[in-house]
Design an enzyme around this catalytic site. Structure first.
Site, PDB file in Angstrom:
ATOM      1  N   SER A 140      -6.476 -12.312  21.788  1.00  0.00           N
ATOM      2  CA  SER A 140      -7.069 -11.550  22.164  1.00  0.00           C
ATOM      3  C   SER A 140      -8.178 -11.004  21.179  1.00  0.00           C
ATOM      4  O   SER A 140      -8.114 -11.122  19.996  1.00  0.00           O
ATOM      5  CB  SER A 140      -6.114 -10.232  22.260  1.00  0.00           C
ATOM      6  OG  SER A 140      -6.680  -8.655  22.383  1.00  0.00           O
ATOM      7  N   TYR A 153       0.679  -4.265  18.883  1.00  0.00           N
ATOM      8  CA  TYR A 153       0.535  -5.422  20.058  1.00  0.00           C
ATOM      9  C   TYR A 153      -0.862  -6.219  19.114  1.00  0.00           C
ATOM     10  O   TYR A 153      -0.857  -7.653  19.096  1.00  0.00           O
ATOM     11  CB  TYR A 153      -0.479  -4.771  21.056  1.00  0.00           C
ATOM     12  CG  TYR A 153      -1.147  -5.812  21.777  1.00  0.00           C
ATOM     13  CD1 TYR A 153      -0.409  -6.907  22.639  1.00  0.00           C
ATOM     14  CD2 TYR A 153      -2.361  -5.949  22.057  1.00  0.00           C
ATOM     15  CE1 TYR A 153      -1.125  -7.815  23.453  1.00  0.00           C
ATOM     16  CE2 TYR A 153      -3.234  -6.778  22.727  1.00  0.00           C
ATOM     17  CZ  TYR A 153      -2.520  -7.762  23.497  1.00  0.00           C
ATOM     18  OH  TYR A 153      -3.479  -8.733  24.139  1.00  0.00           O
TER      19      TYR A 153
END
Length: 242
Positions: A140, A153
């Site tokens: 990500s 996260y």
């Protein structure tokens, strides 16, 4: 890396980025094996794919990882690309003591990091038998900078990023196995709906970037806004190494 004639396993392949990647690679003439937790969603996704099958299972559960790796070995011995795409993400307010931040972080770390290490270990013997193989880890843009909405996260994806670099270094002298990492920004999927995914890029853009990277053996694959950050980090890293 060849982009046709492969047998490709995609975790989280029933929706979002995983399904977009499955469509792109299916259209290019590859055998696709999608994985997800919901049998219903897997069967729905198969209707959108050619030359594809599904294996139901939750890769965050150790027993499922072992079973799925065993199924690949027994039924699909030609698997030569593993795409680790399944993930977990929670809005995690660290200022709220009733938020159960640690439990959310545990689930994210288990799904986004620990399970990837374990499943990769389980499938490596199969990959190393192939003439050409690849591992693709979907991380990500969050690996570069965390924020107050997704702090844990981001940490789990940063851990995945570090592991991927180490894995790539481990097999640097093995010309038959390549290790890729793709860095999507915000993507318009059901997965990211809670954090404003509607404002993100289309999943197909991530799939297109991965396909192009496989063609030219580009192991680091920033997408969209992640390209700007990745270029800066790359430049700094090169200066440090020199």
């Amino acid at each position: 890396m060849k982009t046709t004639g492969n047998t490709i396993f995609i975790s989280g392949g029933s929706a979002g980025i995983g399904l977009a990647i499955a469509k792109k690679l299916s259209e290019a003439g590859n055998k696709i094996i999608i994985n997800g937790r919901s049998e219903e969603r897997l069967q729905s996704a198969l209707k959108e794919l050619d030359n594809a099958v599904a294996i139901q299972g939750d890769l965050s559960i150790a027993a499922d990882r072992t079973r799925i790796a065993g199924e690949l070995k027994a039924n699909y011995p030609n698997v030569n690309i593993i795409i680790n795409n399944a993930g977990a993400a929670f809005m995690n307010d660290l200022s709220d003591i009733k938020n159960n931040a640690a439990e959310k972080a545990y689930q994210e770390i288990n799904t986004n990091y620990i399970s990837v290490i374990d499943f990769t270990t389980l499938t490596l013997p199969l990959l190393l038998k192939q003439e050409e193989a690849a591992i693709v880890n979907v991380s990500s843009i969050a690996v570069f900078r965390s924020n107050k909405y997704l702090p844990t996260y981001s940490a789990s994806k940063a851990a995945l990023h570090s592991y991927t670099q180490g894995l790539r270094d481990t097999f640097a002298t093995n010309e038959k196995l390549n290790v890729y990492e793709i860095y999507p920004p915000l993507v318009n999927t059901e997965f990211s709906a809670e954090i404003g995914g509607v404002n993100g890029i289309a999943p197909s853009e991530v799939a297109d970037e991965l396909f192009a990277a496989l063609e030219k053996n580009q192991f680091e694959i920033p997408v969209g806004d992640a390209k700007k950050i990745h270029a800066l980090v790359d430049a700094i890293t090169e200066q440090v190494n020199n």
